[in-house]
Design a protein around this motif. Structure first.
Motif, PDB file in Angstrom:
ATOM      1  N   ASN A 291       0.834  -1.205   0.000  1.00  0.00           N
ATOM      2  CA  ASN A 291       0.000   0.000   0.000  1.00  0.00           C
ATOM      3  C   ASN A 291       0.870   1.258   0.000  1.00  0.00           C
ATOM      4  N   LEU A 292       1.867   1.261   0.869  1.00  0.00           N
ATOM      5  CA  LEU A 292       2.735   2.430   1.007  1.00  0.00           C
ATOM      6  C   LEU A 292       3.552   2.672  -0.256  1.00  0.00           C
ATOM      7  N   ALA A 293       4.091   1.604  -0.835  1.00  0.00           N
ATOM      8  CA  ALA A 293       4.900   1.746  -2.049  1.00  0.00           C
ATOM      9  C   ALA A 293       4.072   2.324  -3.192  1.00  0.00           C
ATOM     10  N   GLN A 294       2.825   1.886  -3.300  1.00  0.00           N
ATOM     11  CA  GLN A 294       1.945   2.444  -4.331  1.00  0.00           C
ATOM     12  C   GLN A 294       1.632   3.908  -4.042  1.00  0.00           C
ATOM     13  N   ALA A 295       1.453   4.239  -2.759  1.00  0.00           N
ATOM     14  CA  ALA A 295       0.988   5.576  -2.381  1.00  0.00           C
ATOM     15  C   ALA A 295       2.053   6.641  -2.504  1.00  0.00           C
ATOM     16  N   LEU A 296       3.328   6.284  -2.521  1.00  0.00           N
ATOM     17  CA  LEU A 296       4.386   7.295  -2.515  1.00  0.00           C
ATOM     18  C   LEU A 296       4.386   8.182  -3.766  1.00  0.00           C
ATOM     19  N   GLN A 297       3.694   7.751  -4.808  1.00  0.00           N
ATOM     20  CA  GLN A 297       3.604   8.590  -6.010  1.00  0.00           C
ATOM     21  C   GLN A 297       2.462   9.603  -5.923  1.00  0.00           C
ATOM     22  N   VAL A 298       1.702   9.604  -4.823  1.00  0.00           N
ATOM     23  CA  VAL A 298       0.496  10.423  -4.750  1.00  0.00           C
ATOM     24  C   VAL A 298       0.804  11.905  -4.881  1.00  0.00           C
ATOM     25  N   TYR A 299       1.914  12.355  -4.316  1.00  0.00           N
ATOM     26  CA  TYR A 299       2.244  13.778  -4.385  1.00  0.00           C
ATOM     27  C   TYR A 299       2.492  14.217  -5.824  1.00  0.00           C
ATOM     28  N   ALA A 300       3.275  13.431  -6.546  1.00  0.00           N
ATOM     29  CA  ALA A 300       3.562  13.775  -7.942  1.00  0.00           C
ATOM     30  C   ALA A 300       2.285  13.757  -8.781  1.00  0.00           C
ATOM     31  N   LEU A 358       7.468  -0.047  -5.460  1.00  0.00           N
ATOM     32  CA  LEU A 358       8.336   1.096  -5.167  1.00  0.00           C
ATOM     33  C   LEU A 358       9.039   1.568  -6.432  1.00  0.00           C
ATOM     34  N   MET A 359       9.500   0.633  -7.254  1.00  0.00           N
ATOM     35  CA  MET A 359      10.114   1.006  -8.526  1.00  0.00           C
ATOM     36  C   MET A 359       9.142   1.820  -9.384  1.00  0.00           C
ATOM     37  N   ASN A 360       7.904   1.374  -9.454  1.00  0.00           N
ATOM     38  CA  ASN A 360       6.909   2.060 -10.273  1.00  0.00           C
ATOM     39  C   ASN A 360       6.641   3.474  -9.764  1.00  0.00           C
ATOM     40  N   SER A 361       6.467   3.613  -8.441  1.00  0.00           N
ATOM     41  CA  SER A 361       6.189   4.938  -7.885  1.00  0.00           C
ATOM     42  C   SER A 361       7.371   5.883  -8.062  1.00  0.00           C
ATOM     43  N   ALA A 362       8.581   5.372  -7.877  1.00  0.00           N
ATOM     44  CA  ALA A 362       9.765   6.216  -8.042  1.00  0.00           C
ATOM     45  C   ALA A 362       9.922   6.650  -9.491  1.00  0.00           C
ATOM     46  N   PHE A 363       9.657   5.739 -10.428  1.00  0.00           N
ATOM     47  CA  PHE A 363       9.747   6.101 -11.847  1.00  0.00           C
ATOM     48  C   PHE A 363       8.727   7.185 -12.193  1.00  0.00           C
ATOM     49  N   ASN A 364       7.476   7.015 -11.749  1.00  0.00           N
ATOM     50  CA  ASN A 364       6.452   8.013 -12.041  1.00  0.00           C
ATOM     51  C   ASN A 364       6.791   9.349 -11.398  1.00  0.00           C
ATOM     52  N   SER A 365       7.339   9.301 -10.184  1.00  0.00           N
ATOM     53  CA  SER A 365       7.712  10.543  -9.508  1.00  0.00           C
ATOM     54  C   SER A 365       8.836  11.257 -10.258  1.00  0.00           C
ATOM     55  N   PHE A 366       9.770  10.487 -10.822  1.00  0.00           N
ATOM     56  CA  PHE A 366      10.820  11.112 -11.627  1.00  0.00           C
ATOM     57  C   PHE A 366      10.245  11.764 -12.877  1.00  0.00           C
ATOM     58  N   SER A 367       9.439  11.012 -13.627  1.00  0.00           N
ATOM     59  CA  SER A 367       8.923  11.535 -14.895  1.00  0.00           C
ATOM     60  C   SER A 367       8.184  12.848 -14.691  1.00  0.00           C
ATOM     61  N   ILE A 368       7.429  12.941 -13.610  1.00  0.00           N
ATOM     62  CA  ILE A 368       6.651  14.151 -13.361  1.00  0.00           C
ATOM     63  C   ILE A 368       7.517  15.273 -12.822  1.00  0.00           C
ATOM     64  N   SER A 369       8.396  14.965 -11.866  1.00  0.00           N
ATOM     65  CA  SER A 369       9.169  16.016 -11.205  1.00  0.00           C
ATOM     66  C   SER A 369      10.501  16.328 -11.872  1.00  0.00           C
ATOM     67  N   GLY A 370      11.099  15.325 -12.525  1.00  0.00           N
ATOM     68  CA  GLY A 370      12.433  15.498 -13.086  1.00  0.00           C
ATOM     69  C   GLY A 370      13.542  15.341 -12.069  1.00  0.00           C
ATOM     70  N   ASP A 371      13.206  14.953 -10.851  1.00  0.00           N
ATOM     71  CA  ASP A 371      14.192  14.788  -9.781  1.00  0.00           C
ATOM     72  C   ASP A 371      14.941  13.468  -9.994  1.00  0.00           C
ATOM     73  N   VAL A 372      16.219  13.554 -10.366  1.00  0.00           N
ATOM     74  CA  VAL A 372      16.979  12.358 -10.736  1.00  0.00           C
ATOM     75  C   VAL A 372      17.269  11.453  -9.543  1.00  0.00           C
ATOM     76  N   ARG A 373      17.043  11.942  -8.326  1.00  0.00           N
ATOM     77  CA  ARG A 373      17.242  11.082  -7.162  1.00  0.00           C
ATOM     78  C   ARG A 373      16.270   9.906  -7.183  1.00  0.00           C
ATOM     79  N   TYR A 374      15.111  10.109  -7.768  1.00  0.00           N
ATOM     80  CA  TYR A 374      14.177   8.993  -7.906  1.00  0.00           C
ATOM     81  C   TYR A 374      14.743   7.925  -8.852  1.00  0.00           C
ATOM     82  N   LEU A 375      15.423   8.374  -9.899  1.00  0.00           N
ATOM     83  CA  LEU A 375      16.048   7.413 -10.818  1.00  0.00           C
ATOM     84  C   LEU A 375      17.156   6.642 -10.116  1.00  0.00           C
TER      85      LEU A 375
END
Length: 460
Positions: A291-300, A358-375
């Motif tokens: 649940n948490l891993a899926q939810a971490l993309q909510v902000y982006a 977690l991989m999926n949420s981090a990838f989506n967060s990168f694509s939206i924000s451009g923050d390479v730390r997610y990559l």
């Protein structure tokens, strides 16, 4: 901060190329990983053993008898098997798998037409598996009926597949209408999977709203989708308040001083929540790793869906992600989740489902924000935690939990969750969720390797 879901979308920093424009190099290492999946559990669709045979082919999603109150295996599997089959469609087995998937998709669309737009089974009044189906089917739309940002023209495809992709778009709109009406009379119930996983709807429909199909739809269809996402956010679990809660700003208050109603910062509190010792004040769904891993993309996603281009969403998302990893992170890039958060102790495990989510949420967060730390996080997880889930290169067996400092795959204390189902750390086919959900890991990693920047430049 008020939440405002309203088009037009705020801009994403990067957009992945359409899936049909991506192809792994034959003979390369990544191609070999995908091929192993194709010839392993994923391609053979043999998901589960003992009392759990044939979870994909026997799913009620495709006309089978079904097996439990979630019907999760088929949609979990589809979310990875679909991009895998497209990436390897030039391989005979990949092409056959894609055809089998399309046969199932056509059946699901036909049933949705008969059921007023409702997608899939509604087992025990839970609509959650339809959320995952919507996420999965966007991959088909992306591959066979999308326009690459910054590219000259559509990728040419089989006309039948283009027609099916257009039907997928229409079905997503119809399901939005059906689901909205359902939620008005049957709100997302606290403590349920759908209550915790409403963010999946944001992911699926944010894709639709960013595609060419959105501008081609009528105002009525658009209003239904916006209303659906608004209702889901209002009814669903408040991940924002939970992730940002602490002792001075608790999520819930309790007259019992031993119950700490905020995001856990240590193993003892995490275990109390995971073992349901603080019910009804604090629910284990709030610290469940998947649940948490899926939810971490909510902000982006909320930044994307808010037309005001308010970048404070992205700042808060980065803070929340860092906080989870600071309090519960492991050297492999994942956080402890066996099945719930467990602090930073190296003798605690992580569920394979949480790894790929977690991989999926981090990838989506990168694509939206451009923050390479997610990559960087995605790479750390992909090359350490994801391979650790598999027994060997055949991908015919995996473990439910992995543990950083465990040098074997034997079961001994601490037994993290269920003594009645032993050997969570052993390689086998213990629970149907990870046996089917692991499939998304490598295909979604590959399909996002090449992205187009907002200025039209290629980023690899």
């Amino acid at each position: 901060m008020p939440i405002n879901i309203s088009p037009p979308l705020s801009p994403a920093r990067y957009t992945p190329l359409p899936l049909s424009a991506v192809s792994p190099t034959p003979g390369g290492w990544m191609h070999s990983q995908l091929t192993a999946q194709l010839h392993g559990l994923c391609g053979k669709k043999w998901l589960g053993g003992g009392p759990y045979p044939g979870h994909v082919e026997n799913s009620s999603w495709v006309g089978g008898a079904g097996y439990d109150g979630l019907e999760e295996a088929y949609t979990y599997w589809l979310n990875g098997a679909l991009p895998l089959s497209i990436l390897l469609q030039d391989d005979d087995n990949g092409g056959l798998l894609l055809e089998e998937i399309e046969y199932g998709i056509d059946y699901i669309f036909d049933m949705a037409r008969e059921n007023g737009g409702w997608l899939g089974p509604k087992v025990n009044d839970s609509p959650w598996s339809s959320f995952r189906f919507c996420t999965a089917i966007t991959t088909y739309i992306d591959a066979f009926d999308s326009t690459p940002t910054g590219a000259a023209a559509d990728i040419t495809t089989d006309p039948k597949r283009t027609k099916r992709a257009k039907r997928a778009v229409l079905t997503m709109f119809q399901h939005a209408s059906s689901l909205l009406e359902y939620l008005k009379s049957s709100p997302l119930a606290p403590g349920s999977w759908e209550h915790a996983r409403w963010v999946e709807l944001l992911e699926a429909y944010a894709y639709l709203m960013s595609s060419k199909h959105w501008s081609a739809s009528d105002q009525g269809q658009q209003d239904v989708v916006v209303n659906l996402l608004t209702v889901a956010q209002q009814q669903g679990f408040d991940w924002l308040a939970w992730l940002e809660s602490n002792e001075s700003n608790p999520f819930v208050n309790s007259s019992d001083a031993s119950i700490r109603g905020w995001f856990p910062s240590n193993t003892a509190d995490s275990d109390a929540i995971g073992e349901n010792r603080w019910l009804p004040t604090v629910d284990r769904q709030w610290t469940h790793g998947v649940n948490l891993a899926q939810a971490l993309q909510v902000y982006a996603l909320l930044y994307r869906l808010d037309s005001t281009n308010d970048t404070t969403w992205l700042d808060r998302g980065r803070d929340a992600f860092d906080r989870v990893m600071d309090l519960h992170g492991q050297s492999t890039g994942v956080f402890t989740a066996d099945e719930n958060l467990a602090g930073r102790e190296a003798n605690r495990g992580t569920e394979t489902c949480a790894v790929v989510e977690l991989m999926n949420s981090a990838f989506n967060s990168f694509s939206i924000s451009g923050d390479v730390r997610y990559l960087d996080q995605v790479e750390l997880v992909a090359y350490n935690a994801l391979p650790a889930a598999f027994f060997n290169g055949t991908m015919w067996s995996l473990n439910y939990y992995q543990q950083v400092n465990k040098i074997d795959a034997m079961q001994y204390p601490p037994n993290c969750e269920d003594d009645a189902r032993p050997c969570q750390y052993c390689f086998g086919l213990l629970f149907e969720c990870c046996v089917s959900n692991h499939v998304q890991g490598w295909p979604k990693f590959v399909m996002r390797q090449v992205q187009i920047s907002a200025e039209g430049h290629v980023a690899i």
